[in-house]
Design a protein around this motif. Structure first.
Motif: not given
Length: 271
Positions: A39, A41-43, A155-158, A160
């Motif tokens: 994942v 770390s920073d989107d 990404t953290k938001s899910g 790719r």
């Protein structure tokens, strides 16, 4: 000039035709991705992987330092999230003087990163090929595995996101871009335009001046990052081979596991 889509299709076709692997490796090929995080770390940042192509006969501390200088740059600028770095040693078909066998050069690179780094990997695909692979094709190979097969990075938001791939090179390699017949214009557009270059500027070289004078590099100048080498380091593989040949010490010039491998396998000694 061919369109980027046509160029990519052509390079991908050549990539597929080059899959005949050399038989000197003991293990089957697998693309290394064990150090790439799952994942981002920073989107807000652009995910980035840097790739260095070369002979690595043998790998030296300068080759390792190039990646660390690039890492410092990207940490300071805060635009990219540097996920990993890769060495891609050339195949035996490169036929360069002093070139150890591909399996030995790959192993020395692996020993170097395993003993010194937690973010660098070695990809042996290029080394295994029976014919010389152009840098444009090698970068396409990384794009295929990282973005097409692996689907980029989550990404953290899910979502790719596609991983940006850039070529890491010294100023001497970039200077060869201007040598007639060494690089085709289509390849330069593909390497610098589609992917991009991170250039380590060595003392005494004027990379900025070269960028200004070279039409293709200037056209894609926003995709070229130049990093100054703050501590002069002129360790070269050529000098290492000469030291071994003359029975001189190579300690502190490259990692100890690589030195041990050279002596154990009697590399670079007079024939």
């Amino acid at each position: 000039m061919s369109s980027p889509k046509v160029m990519a299709t052509t390079l991908n076709s050549e990539h597929k035709r080059s899959q005949s692997l050399s038989g000197q490796f003991d293990e089957e090929y697998a693309f290394p991705k064990h150090l790439i995080p799952e994942v981002l770390s920073d989107d807000s940042k652009i995910p980035l992987v840097i790739v260095a192509c070369g002979s690595y006969s043998p790998i030296t501390y300068l080759h390792l330092r190039m990646f660390e200088m690039a890492k410092d740059h990207f940490m300071e600028k805060n635009e990219y999230e540097l996920l990993a770095g890769y060495y891609s040693p050339v195949s035996d078909a490169y036929m360069k003087e002093g070139l150890a066998k591909a399996k030995d050069r790959v192993k020395m690179c692996q020993l170097a990163v395993e003993s010194t780094s937690d973010w660098l990997m070695v990809d042996s695909w290029e080394s295994r090929q029976c014919s010389y692979q152009r840098t444009a094709v090698v970068l396409d190979h990384f794009d295929e595995h990282l973005n097409q097969i692996n689907g980029g990075i989550a990404t953290k938001s899910g979502e790719r996101r596609k991983i940006k791939i850039m070529l890491l090179a010294g100023g001497d390699l970039i200077a060869s871009f201007g040598h007639p017949g060494v690089w085709t214009p289509n390849d330069l557009h593909h390497i610098v335009g589609r992917y991009g270059c991170v250039i380590i500027e060595r003392t005494g070289t004027d990379v900025y001046g070269f960028l200004l004078s070279h039409d293709i590099l200037y056209q894609h100048r926003m995709n070229v990052i130049v990093i100054k080498q703050l501590i002069h380091n002129d360790i070269s593989s050529t000098k290492i081979r000469l030291f071994v040949k003359r029975g001189m010490s190579i300690k502190y010039l490259l990692p100890n596991p690589v030195i041990d491998y050279i002596y154990e396998h009697r590399l670079y000694l007079p024939s």
